[in-house]
Every structure is written in C-alpha cells, then in structure tokens.
Design a protein around this motif. Structure first.
Motif, PDB file in Angstrom:
ATOM      1  N   GLY A 199       0.798  -1.222   0.000  1.00  0.00           N
ATOM      2  CA  GLY A 199       0.000   0.000   0.000  1.00  0.00           C
ATOM      3  C   GLY A 199       0.822   1.259   0.000  1.00  0.00           C
ATOM      4  O   GLY A 199       0.309   2.344   0.308  1.00  0.00           O
ATOM      5  N   HIS A 200       2.088   1.152  -0.358  1.00  0.00           N
ATOM      6  CA  HIS A 200       2.930   2.352  -0.469  1.00  0.00           C
ATOM      7  C   HIS A 200       3.955   2.148  -1.585  1.00  0.00           C
ATOM      8  O   HIS A 200       4.186   1.013  -2.022  1.00  0.00           O
ATOM      9  CB  HIS A 200       3.611   2.692   0.863  1.00  0.00           C
ATOM     10  CG  HIS A 200       4.563   1.666   1.368  1.00  0.00           C
ATOM     11  ND1 HIS A 200       5.750   1.326   0.743  1.00  0.00           N
ATOM     12  CD2 HIS A 200       4.504   0.865   2.468  1.00  0.00           C
ATOM     13  CE1 HIS A 200       6.383   0.404   1.428  1.00  0.00           C
ATOM     14  NE2 HIS A 200       5.635   0.085   2.476  1.00  0.00           N
ATOM     15  N   PRO A 201       4.559   3.241  -2.055  1.00  0.00           N
ATOM     16  CA  PRO A 201       5.485   3.136  -3.190  1.00  0.00           C
ATOM     17  C   PRO A 201       6.671   2.210  -2.909  1.00  0.00           C
ATOM     18  O   PRO A 201       7.134   2.096  -1.773  1.00  0.00           O
ATOM     19  CB  PRO A 201       5.961   4.585  -3.402  1.00  0.00           C
ATOM     20  CG  PRO A 201       4.850   5.419  -2.866  1.00  0.00           C
ATOM     21  CD  PRO A 201       4.347   4.660  -1.662  1.00  0.00           C
ATOM     22  N   VAL A 202       7.127   1.575  -3.972  1.00  0.00           N
ATOM     23  CA  VAL A 202       8.303   0.709  -3.917  1.00  0.00           C
ATOM     24  C   VAL A 202       9.229   1.141  -5.052  1.00  0.00           C
ATOM     25  O   VAL A 202       8.846   1.101  -6.225  1.00  0.00           O
ATOM     26  CB  VAL A 202       7.930  -0.774  -4.078  1.00  0.00           C
ATOM     27  CG1 VAL A 202       9.186  -1.632  -4.228  1.00  0.00           C
ATOM     28  CG2 VAL A 202       7.114  -1.247  -2.881  1.00  0.00           C
ATOM     29  N   TYR A 203      10.437   1.561  -4.688  1.00  0.00           N
ATOM     30  CA  TYR A 203      11.390   2.047  -5.682  1.00  0.00           C
ATOM     31  C   TYR A 203      12.550   1.058  -5.796  1.00  0.00           C
ATOM     32  O   TYR A 203      13.426   1.033  -4.934  1.00  0.00           O
ATOM     33  CB  TYR A 203      11.912   3.427  -5.296  1.00  0.00           C
ATOM     34  CG  TYR A 203      10.826   4.456  -5.102  1.00  0.00           C
ATOM     35  CD1 TYR A 203      10.155   4.980  -6.196  1.00  0.00           C
ATOM     36  CD2 TYR A 203      10.453   4.878  -3.821  1.00  0.00           C
ATOM     37  CE1 TYR A 203       9.140   5.916  -6.028  1.00  0.00           C
ATOM     38  CE2 TYR A 203       9.451   5.809  -3.642  1.00  0.00           C
ATOM     39  CZ  TYR A 203       8.797   6.332  -4.750  1.00  0.00           C
ATOM     40  OH  TYR A 203       7.784   7.244  -4.579  1.00  0.00           O
ATOM     41  N   VAL A 204      12.527   0.254  -6.845  1.00  0.00           N
ATOM     42  CA  VAL A 204      13.636  -0.664  -7.107  1.00  0.00           C
ATOM     43  C   VAL A 204      14.599   0.043  -8.047  1.00  0.00           C
ATOM     44  O   VAL A 204      14.237   0.388  -9.176  1.00  0.00           O
ATOM     45  CB  VAL A 204      13.140  -1.989  -7.726  1.00  0.00           C
ATOM     46  CG1 VAL A 204      14.317  -2.824  -8.219  1.00  0.00           C
ATOM     47  CG2 VAL A 204      12.334  -2.766  -6.690  1.00  0.00           C
ATOM     48  N   ALA A 260      -9.039   1.345  -0.553  1.00  0.00           N
ATOM     49  CA  ALA A 260      -8.623   0.054  -1.098  1.00  0.00           C
ATOM     50  C   ALA A 260      -7.768   0.261  -2.346  1.00  0.00           C
ATOM     51  O   ALA A 260      -8.146   1.028  -3.238  1.00  0.00           O
ATOM     52  CB  ALA A 260      -9.842  -0.791  -1.442  1.00  0.00           C
ATOM     53  N   VAL A 261      -6.635  -0.411  -2.408  1.00  0.00           N
ATOM     54  CA  VAL A 261      -5.759  -0.296  -3.572  1.00  0.00           C
ATOM     55  C   VAL A 261      -6.456  -0.877  -4.797  1.00  0.00           C
ATOM     56  O   VAL A 261      -6.980  -1.999  -4.759  1.00  0.00           O
ATOM     57  CB  VAL A 261      -4.419  -1.032  -3.335  1.00  0.00           C
ATOM     58  CG1 VAL A 261      -3.591  -1.077  -4.619  1.00  0.00           C
ATOM     59  CG2 VAL A 261      -3.634  -0.348  -2.226  1.00  0.00           C
ATOM     60  N   ILE A 262      -6.484  -0.102  -5.897  1.00  0.00           N
ATOM     61  CA  ILE A 262      -7.148  -0.559  -7.123  1.00  0.00           C
ATOM     62  C   ILE A 262      -6.174  -0.665  -8.297  1.00  0.00           C
ATOM     63  O   ILE A 262      -6.561  -1.094  -9.388  1.00  0.00           O
ATOM     64  CB  ILE A 262      -8.326   0.354  -7.506  1.00  0.00           C
ATOM     65  CG1 ILE A 262      -7.871   1.806  -7.679  1.00  0.00           C
ATOM     66  CG2 ILE A 262      -9.435   0.248  -6.473  1.00  0.00           C
ATOM     67  CD1 ILE A 262      -8.958   2.726  -8.231  1.00  0.00           C
ATOM     68  N   GLY A 263      -4.919  -0.274  -8.077  1.00  0.00           N
ATOM     69  CA  GLY A 263      -3.958  -0.398  -9.171  1.00  0.00           C
ATOM     70  C   GLY A 263      -2.604   0.167  -8.797  1.00  0.00           C
ATOM     71  O   GLY A 263      -2.394   0.663  -7.685  1.00  0.00           O
ATOM     72  N   THR A 264      -1.682   0.060  -9.754  1.00  0.00           N
ATOM     73  CA  THR A 264      -0.345   0.609  -9.558  1.00  0.00           C
ATOM     74  C   THR A 264       0.075   1.364 -10.813  1.00  0.00           C
ATOM     75  O   THR A 264      -0.279   0.995 -11.938  1.00  0.00           O
ATOM     76  CB  THR A 264       0.703  -0.487  -9.291  1.00  0.00           C
ATOM     77  OG1 THR A 264       0.770  -1.378 -10.419  1.00  0.00           O
ATOM     78  CG2 THR A 264       0.362  -1.270  -8.029  1.00  0.00           C
ATOM     79  N   PRO A 300       1.235   2.573  -5.708  1.00  0.00           N
ATOM     80  CA  PRO A 300      -0.153   2.099  -5.744  1.00  0.00           C
ATOM     81  C   PRO A 300      -1.104   3.285  -5.653  1.00  0.00           C
ATOM     82  O   PRO A 300      -0.736   4.360  -5.165  1.00  0.00           O
ATOM     83  CB  PRO A 300      -0.245   1.232  -4.490  1.00  0.00           C
ATOM     84  CG  PRO A 300       0.711   1.883  -3.533  1.00  0.00           C
ATOM     85  CD  PRO A 300       1.838   2.416  -4.382  1.00  0.00           C
ATOM     86  N   PHE A 301      -2.310   3.097  -6.154  1.00  0.00           N
ATOM     87  CA  PHE A 301      -3.340   4.127  -5.968  1.00  0.00           C
ATOM     88  C   PHE A 301      -4.617   3.443  -5.515  1.00  0.00           C
ATOM     89  O   PHE A 301      -4.854   2.263  -5.810  1.00  0.00           O
ATOM     90  CB  PHE A 301      -3.545   4.975  -7.228  1.00  0.00           C
ATOM     91  CG  PHE A 301      -3.820   4.198  -8.488  1.00  0.00           C
ATOM     92  CD1 PHE A 301      -5.128   3.881  -8.853  1.00  0.00           C
ATOM     93  CD2 PHE A 301      -2.788   3.796  -9.313  1.00  0.00           C
ATOM     94  CE1 PHE A 301      -5.392   3.172 -10.015  1.00  0.00           C
ATOM     95  CE2 PHE A 301      -3.035   3.088 -10.480  1.00  0.00           C
ATOM     96  CZ  PHE A 301      -4.332   2.776 -10.837  1.00  0.00           C
ATOM     97  N   ALA A 302      -5.426   4.186  -4.763  1.00  0.00           N
ATOM     98  CA  ALA A 302      -6.579   3.588  -4.089  1.00  0.00           C
ATOM     99  C   ALA A 302      -7.872   4.296  -4.456  1.00  0.00           C
ATOM    100  O   ALA A 302      -7.873   5.422  -4.967  1.00  0.00           O
ATOM    101  CB  ALA A 302      -6.380   3.653  -2.568  1.00  0.00           C
TER     102      ALA A 302
END
Length: 201
Positions: free
Chosen positions: A96-101, A136-140, A129-131
């Motif tokens: 539910g939060h950004p992931v920076y690889v 509720a998360v609905i996508g990235t 992600p966006f909610a």
C-alpha cells in the motif's frame, strides 16, 4: 519552462481529455494509454510508464496500459499475484505504499522476474499504488528505466502527480460507465501484439 511545470500543465490537459473520453464511453485501456503517452512526453523522455489494475478477486494485477513496453513483457506480467517479493508493482499493491527498485538485476523483489525484465533492457522500476475513495488499492502506476537509478526529489513528485492523475482517470471512468470495474482495463480481456513471442516464461 521546467519539466515540472510542463508536466503539471500536461497532466491537467491529460486529465481533462481522459474525463471526456470516459464520458464518451471509450474503453478504459485506451483512456489510460493516452494519459500515459501525455505524461511520458511531458516528462522529457527516458521513462517508460505502465499501469496495472487490481482484478475483481483483489488478488492479482491485470494489464491496464503500457504504450511503450514490449507487448510480450506486458503479456508475461498480466495477472501477477499481489504479494511481497512480486516485483515492484505486486509488492507496492500488497504494502500500500510506493516501492522504488533502483537496480532490478540486484534486487530480490525481482528474483522471479529478473531474467524477463533484463531481456528487454529494464533495469529500474519505481511503482506507486493508488486507491479508491475507501482506501482500497485498485492499481499501480510504474515507471521503468533502462539504466539502474534512484529517483530524484523532482522525479518523486512527478511519480506522485502522475499516479494521482491515473487514479482520477480510473475513478472517473468507473463513475461514467456504470458497469466498469477497476480490474477491467478493456471491454474485453487484454490482447497483446505478437511482435516477439519467443522465450515467454
């Protein structure tokens, strides 16, 4: 004019265009594709954008839009499970939060998808992600780069702004099209061009 100002203006125009397209009943996949193309151009090049949408089960991510990613790559990741260690997007949707690889070749989050990504020259992936209105998360929304790199403060702001625009476009489409669901980017199941279907996992 700075890239940040140009992006802000482009996103405002892109959101208005997306809203009009949604009101006209255009498939969500096409709406999102145009929005991503607008963002990619305004950002000055060098990034490749992608949207994945949570399916009706809430357990998987389905293809939303990625106008400049290889079709074979998009097909391969379509339907990935949401969870820890599932690339940048599967992990971001789970947490539910950004992931920076910053380096796909070395990051364990990409262990199951590393060879696929490297095959197409994808070396970094920053996913947000966006909610929906309930949280509720609905996508990235994700940005890929062809070199390992970390986002700058300006780029972090850009990622957040684009992700917010994408969220607005998805929610607008759902409001304007009564039968639309967040996990369905198109009116039909996604199809991908067969420009290179060798080596699919």
């Amino acid at each position: 004019m700075t890239v940040a100002v140009e992006l802000e203006r482009a996103l405002a125009a892109g959101e208005a265009d997306a809203r009009a397209r949604s009101q006209a009943g255009e498939p969500l996949g096409k709406v999102l594709e145009e929005l991503l193309l607008t963002a990619e151009i305004a950002a000055g090049g060098g990034m490749v954008a992608s949207i994945l949408l949570v399916d009706d089960s809430g357990e998987r991510l389905r293809h939303g839009a990625a106008p400049n990613l290889p079709a074979v790559y998009c097909a391969a990741i379509d339907g990935i499970r949401i969870g820890p260690g599932v690339g940048s997007c599967g992990t971001a949707a789970f947490l539910g939060h950004p992931v920076y690889v910053t380096d796909i070749e070395r990051d364990e989050l990409w262990a199951d998808f590393r060879d696929l990504a490297l095959r197409y020259g994808l070396r970094a992936c920053w996913s947000s992600p966006f909610a929906d209105d309930s949280g509720a998360v609905i996508g990235t929304f994700a940005i890929y780069h062809h070199t390992p790199r970390s986002p700058t403060p300006v780029e972090l702001d850009a990622v957040a702004a684009i992700a917010n625009a994408v969220r607005g476009a998805v929610l607008d489409h759902r409001r304007f099209n009564a039968g639309a669901r967040p996990g369905r980017a198109l009116d039909e199941p996604p199809s991908f061009a067969s420009d290179d279907d060798e080596g699919l996992p």
